[in-house]
Design a protein around this motif. Structure first.
Motif, PDB file in Angstrom:
ATOM      1  N   VAL A  92       0.742  -1.083   0.065  1.00 11.58           N
ATOM      2  CA  VAL A  92       0.022   0.074  -0.126  1.00 11.58           C
ATOM      3  C   VAL A  92       0.941   1.253   0.121  1.00 11.58           C
ATOM      4  O   VAL A  92       0.535   2.362  -0.770  1.00 11.58           O
ATOM      5  CB  VAL A  92      -1.039   0.013   1.055  1.00 11.58           C
ATOM      6  N   HIS A  93       2.012   1.322   0.602  1.00 10.28           N
ATOM      7  CA  HIS A  93       3.047   2.320   0.395  1.00 10.28           C
ATOM      8  C   HIS A  93       3.409   2.615  -0.772  1.00 10.28           C
ATOM      9  O   HIS A  93       3.630   3.897  -1.094  1.00 10.28           O
ATOM     10  CB  HIS A  93       3.958   2.282   1.511  1.00 10.28           C
ATOM     11  N   ASP A  94       3.760   1.495  -1.413  1.00 11.88           N
ATOM     12  CA  ASP A  94       4.005   1.891  -2.750  1.00 11.88           C
ATOM     13  C   ASP A  94       3.054   2.208  -3.736  1.00 11.88           C
ATOM     14  O   ASP A  94       3.435   3.506  -4.594  1.00 11.88           O
ATOM     15  CB  ASP A  94       4.470   0.501  -3.530  1.00 11.88           C
ATOM     16  N   ALA A  95       1.771   1.799  -3.521  1.00 11.13           N
ATOM     17  CA  ALA A  95       0.699   2.517  -4.430  1.00 11.13           C
ATOM     18  C   ALA A  95       0.213   4.077  -4.067  1.00 11.13           C
ATOM     19  O   ALA A  95       0.159   4.648  -4.753  1.00 11.13           O
ATOM     20  CB  ALA A  95      -0.602   1.607  -4.032  1.00 11.13           C
ATOM     21  N   GLU A  96       0.463   4.357  -2.719  1.00 10.04           N
ATOM     22  CA  GLU A  96       0.425   5.474  -2.474  1.00 10.04           C
ATOM     23  C   GLU A  96       1.243   6.700  -2.767  1.00 10.04           C
ATOM     24  O   GLU A  96       1.086   7.644  -3.284  1.00 10.04           O
ATOM     25  CB  GLU A  96       0.192   5.860  -0.892  1.00 10.04           C
ATOM     26  N   LEU A  97       2.754   6.120  -2.814  1.00 12.96           N
ATOM     27  CA  LEU A  97       3.744   7.023  -3.408  1.00 12.96           C
ATOM     28  C   LEU A  97       3.646   7.262  -4.926  1.00 12.96           C
ATOM     29  O   LEU A  97       3.553   8.182  -5.449  1.00 12.96           O
ATOM     30  CB  LEU A  97       4.970   6.454  -3.185  1.00 12.96           C
ATOM     31  N   VAL A  98       3.188   5.984  -5.674  1.00 15.10           N
ATOM     32  CA  VAL A  98       2.977   6.379  -7.263  1.00 15.10           C
ATOM     33  C   VAL A  98       1.980   7.011  -7.508  1.00 15.10           C
ATOM     34  O   VAL A  98       1.872   7.937  -8.152  1.00 15.10           O
ATOM     35  CB  VAL A  98       2.795   4.931  -7.652  1.00 15.10           C
ATOM     36  N   GLU A  99       0.892   7.056  -6.589  1.00 15.56           N
ATOM     37  CA  GLU A  99      -0.337   7.700  -6.715  1.00 15.56           C
ATOM     38  C   GLU A  99       0.012   9.242  -6.787  1.00 15.56           C
ATOM     39  O   GLU A  99      -0.531  10.162  -7.313  1.00 15.56           O
ATOM     40  CB  GLU A  99      -1.385   7.221  -5.963  1.00 15.56           C
ATOM     41  N   LYS A 100       0.841   9.345  -5.687  1.00 16.44           N
ATOM     42  CA  LYS A 100       1.143  11.009  -5.240  1.00 16.44           C
ATOM     43  C   LYS A 100       1.760  11.528  -6.300  1.00 16.44           C
ATOM     44  O   LYS A 100       1.679  12.765  -6.853  1.00 16.44           O
ATOM     45  CB  LYS A 100       1.766  11.002  -3.867  1.00 16.44           C
ATOM     46  N   ILE A 101       2.856  10.932  -7.096  1.00 20.42           N
ATOM     47  CA  ILE A 101       3.763  11.352  -8.204  1.00 20.42           C
ATOM     48  C   ILE A 101       3.161  11.305  -9.535  1.00 20.42           C
ATOM     49  O   ILE A 101       3.039  12.218 -10.229  1.00 20.42           O
ATOM     50  CB  ILE A 101       5.186  10.910  -8.094  1.00 20.42           C
ATOM     51  N   TRP A 102       2.657  10.203  -9.640  1.00 25.16           N
ATOM     52  CA  TRP A 102       2.258   9.896 -11.051  1.00 25.16           C
ATOM     53  C   TRP A 102       0.748   9.676 -11.353  1.00 25.16           C
ATOM     54  O   TRP A 102       0.165   9.337 -12.359  1.00 25.16           O
ATOM     55  CB  TRP A 102       2.964   8.655 -11.711  1.00 25.16           C
ATOM     56  N   GLY A 103      -0.231   9.861 -10.180  1.00 23.12           N
ATOM     57  CA  GLY A 103      -1.478   9.687 -10.370  1.00 23.12           C
ATOM     58  C   GLY A 103      -2.310  10.487 -11.462  1.00 23.12           C
ATOM     59  O   GLY A 103      -2.897   9.822 -12.216  1.00 23.12           O
ATOM     60  N   HIS A 104      -1.737  11.724 -11.640  1.00 17.97           N
ATOM     61  CA  HIS A 104      -2.422  12.582 -12.945  1.00 17.97           C
ATOM     62  C   HIS A 104      -2.246  11.971 -14.169  1.00 17.97           C
ATOM     63  O   HIS A 104      -2.875  11.618 -14.905  1.00 17.97           O
ATOM     64  CB  HIS A 104      -1.649  13.859 -12.881  1.00 17.97           C
ATOM     65  N   ASP A 105      -0.730  11.466 -14.278  1.00 18.44           N
ATOM     66  CA  ASP A 105      -0.289  10.690 -15.695  1.00 18.44           C
ATOM     67  C   ASP A 105      -1.326   9.462 -15.736  1.00 18.44           C
ATOM     68  O   ASP A 105      -1.513   9.261 -16.998  1.00 18.44           O
ATOM     69  CB  ASP A 105       0.972  10.425 -15.593  1.00 18.44           C
ATOM     70  N   LEU A 106      -1.205   8.686 -14.774  1.00 18.74           N
ATOM     71  CA  LEU A 106      -2.137   7.602 -14.915  1.00 18.74           C
ATOM     72  C   LEU A 106      -3.614   7.827 -15.122  1.00 18.74           C
ATOM     73  O   LEU A 106      -4.152   7.102 -15.972  1.00 18.74           O
ATOM     74  CB  LEU A 106      -1.952   6.508 -13.609  1.00 18.74           C
ATOM     75  N   ARG A 107      -4.087   8.743 -14.613  1.00 23.18           N
ATOM     76  CA  ARG A 107      -5.693   9.069 -15.096  1.00 23.18           C
ATOM     77  C   ARG A 107      -5.793   9.385 -16.391  1.00 23.18           C
ATOM     78  O   ARG A 107      -6.730   9.227 -17.059  1.00 23.18           O
ATOM     79  CB  ARG A 107      -6.141  10.300 -14.006  1.00 23.18           C
ATOM     80  N   VAL A 108      -4.683  10.326 -16.768  1.00 24.31           N
ATOM     81  CA  VAL A 108      -4.482  10.615 -18.282  1.00 24.31           C
ATOM     82  C   VAL A 108      -4.548   9.423 -19.078  1.00 24.31           C
ATOM     83  O   VAL A 108      -5.447   9.321 -20.048  1.00 24.31           O
ATOM     84  CB  VAL A 108      -3.456  11.488 -18.736  1.00 24.31           C
ATOM     85  N   GLU A 109      -4.011   8.484 -18.633  1.00 24.71           N
ATOM     86  CA  GLU A 109      -3.857   7.209 -19.523  1.00 24.71           C
ATOM     87  C   GLU A 109      -4.973   6.210 -19.254  1.00 24.71           C
ATOM     88  O   GLU A 109      -4.994   5.181 -20.171  1.00 24.71           O
ATOM     89  CB  GLU A 109      -2.672   6.546 -19.420  1.00 24.71           C
ATOM     90  N   GLY A 110      -5.534   6.498 -18.277  1.00 22.13           N
ATOM     91  CA  GLY A 110      -6.514   5.341 -17.788  1.00 22.13           C
ATOM     92  C   GLY A 110      -5.925   3.788 -17.281  1.00 22.13           C
ATOM     93  O   GLY A 110      -6.470   2.791 -17.605  1.00 22.13           O
ATOM     94  N   VAL A 111      -4.975   4.124 -16.618  1.00 20.15           N
ATOM     95  CA  VAL A 111      -4.164   2.994 -16.210  1.00 20.15           C
ATOM     96  C   VAL A 111      -4.562   2.797 -14.574  1.00 20.15           C
ATOM     97  O   VAL A 111      -4.277   3.999 -13.953  1.00 20.15           O
ATOM     98  CB  VAL A 111      -2.703   2.908 -16.356  1.00 20.15           C
ATOM     99  N   VAL A 112      -4.721   1.769 -14.127  1.00 17.86           N
ATOM    100  CA  VAL A 112      -4.979   1.463 -12.493  1.00 17.86           C
ATOM    101  C   VAL A 112      -3.797   0.903 -11.843  1.00 17.86           C
ATOM    102  O   VAL A 112      -3.321  -0.039 -12.522  1.00 17.86           O
ATOM    103  CB  VAL A 112      -6.394   0.609 -12.378  1.00 17.86           C
ATOM    104  N   VAL A 113      -3.487   1.135 -10.758  1.00 22.45           N
ATOM    105  CA  VAL A 113      -2.321   0.664  -9.863  1.00 22.45           C
ATOM    106  C   VAL A 113      -3.085   0.092  -8.877  1.00 22.45           C
ATOM    107  O   VAL A 113      -3.845   0.462  -8.134  1.00 22.45           O
ATOM    108  CB  VAL A 113      -1.374   1.865  -9.462  1.00 22.45           C
ATOM    109  N   GLU A 114      -2.609  -1.370  -8.634  1.00 23.30           N
ATOM    110  CA  GLU A 114      -3.012  -2.136  -7.456  1.00 23.30           C
ATOM    111  C   GLU A 114      -1.820  -2.882  -6.811  1.00 23.30           C
ATOM    112  O   GLU A 114      -0.908  -2.946  -7.431  1.00 23.30           O
ATOM    113  CB  GLU A 114      -3.831  -3.423  -8.214  1.00 23.30           C
TER     114      GLU A 114
END
Length: 277
Positions: A123-145
Motif C-alpha cells: 500500500v505504501h508503494d501504491a500511495e507514493l506512485v499515486e502521489k507523483i504519477w497519479g495525474h499521468d495514470l488518470r490521463v492514460e486510464g491505467v489503474v495501480v493495484e
C-alpha cells in the motif's frame, strides 16, 4: 507540397534571435522542466540565483546554466528563464506541471480504465506512485493495484491472463542480483509482462533523505525488521503508519525521489500504455 510559409529547412536561421517580444520570460520556479538546447540536458529547476539556474535530470545529475536570453526550451519552444523574484506575473506563462514533471492536463475527465494494469508490492508503494504519477495514470486510464508482496507473483500473473492488449507491469522492491525477489521475477517470462524494480529494501528508501530531513537512511542489520529498525534509529517512535504519513507528506514532486525509482515507474507506464502493433 511545400508550405509557402517556411523555407526548405524549418531549423534554418537563428531561432534564438526572434523578433522582439516573441520569446516569453518564464520564472525559474522549482519543479519547472527546461532543456538546454546546446547540450541537450533536460531537467527540473532545483535552484536559481544570480549565478544561474540549476537543473536536475531524472537520473539525479545536476548542472548549472547561465540565464541567457532565449537560452532554454520548454516543450520544444524557446524561452528566457529569469529569477522568480525578477519576473512578477511571469508564472502565469508557465505551463502547469504535474508532480511527475509532465504537463498537467486541465479539465481532465475520468477515463474508462484500460485492461492493462500496474502492480506494486504494498500500500505504501501504491500511495507514493499515486502521489507523483497519479495525474499521468488518470490521463492514460491505467489503474495501480498492490499485491502485499511478490511471493505468489507467477500465479498472480497467470490469473491476470496477459496478452497484447492486456499488459501487466510489476514494480518490485529490492530487485537486485541474488535476491529472493530477483529469483521470483525470473519465473515470469510472458512478453506481455514487464517485471522491473528498484534496489531499495523498502519503498521508503526511494525517498531522498534530504526530502525527509535526515542525513541518510539507517543501515539495519539482517534479522531486524527493516521499518522497525529505521524508526528506532531515527527516534521516530514505533508507529509505522504515522511515520509513513510523515514521509509521504515530505514528497511533493519527482525531484524528491531517487532516480532508481523514477526510471522504473516511467518504464512501466510506457510499457502498459504502448499501442498494440
Amino acid at each position: 507540397m511545400r508550405s509557402k510559409k517556411y523555407g526548405n529547412d524549418v531549423l534554418a536561421g537563428d531561432w534564438r534571435r526572434p523578433l522582439k517580444g516573441r520569446i516569453p520570460e518564464i520564472a525559474a520556479e522549482p519543479g519547472l522542466v527546461a532543456e538546454d538546447p546546446d547540450s541537450g540536458f533536460c531537467g527540473a529547476v532545483v535552484g536559481c540565483d544570480k549565478f544561474g539556474v540549476t537543473l536536475e535530470d531524472r537520473f539525479g545529475k545536476r548542472r548549472v546554466f547561465p540565464l541567457t536570453k532565449s537560452g532554454f526550451l520548454i516543450d520544444g519552444k524557446p524561452v528566457t528563464l529569469v529569477r522568480p523574484d525578477a519576473a512578477p506575473g511571469a508564472a502565469a506563462n508557465t505551463p502547469a506541471r504535474s508532480a511527475s514533471g509532465s504537463i498537467a492536463v486541465k479539465g481532465l475527465r475520468a477515463q474508462v480504465a484500460k485492461e492493462s494494469r500496474i502492480y506494486v508490492e504494498g500500500v505504501h508503494d501504491a500511495e507514493l506512485v499515486e502521489k507523483i504519477w497519479g495525474h499521468d495514470l488518470r490521463v492514460e486510464g491505467v489503474v495501480v493495484e498492490y499485491l502485499e508482496g511478490v511471493d505468489d507473483l507467477p500465479a498472480i500473473v497467470e490469473e491476470f491472463g496477459p496478452d497484447e492488449g492486456r499488459r501487466l507491469g510489476v514494480l518490485v522492491d529490492h530487485l537486485v542480483d541474488g535476491s529472493k525477489e530477483s529469483r521470483i521475477a525470473a519465473q515470469v517470462t510472458s512478453p506481455h509482462v514487464l517485471v522491473t524494480g528498484h534496489p531499495f529494501i523498502d519503498i521508503w528508501e526511494a525517498v531522498k533523505p534530504s526530502a525527509v530531513g535526515i542525513r541518510a537512511w539507517p543501515r539495519i542489520p539482517r534479522g531486524v525488521p527493516w521499518k522497525e529498525g529505521v524508526l528506532a534509529e531515527l527516534g521516530w517512535g514505533d508507529d509505522v503508519g504515522a511515520s509513513w504519513k510523515r514521509i509521504l507528506r515530505s514528497v511533493n514532486t519527482y525531484t524528491d525521489l531517487e532516480p532508481a525509482l523514477l526510471g522504473r515507474v516511467e518504464e512501466l507506464i510506457d510499457f502498459v500504455t504502448a499501442p498494440a502493433p
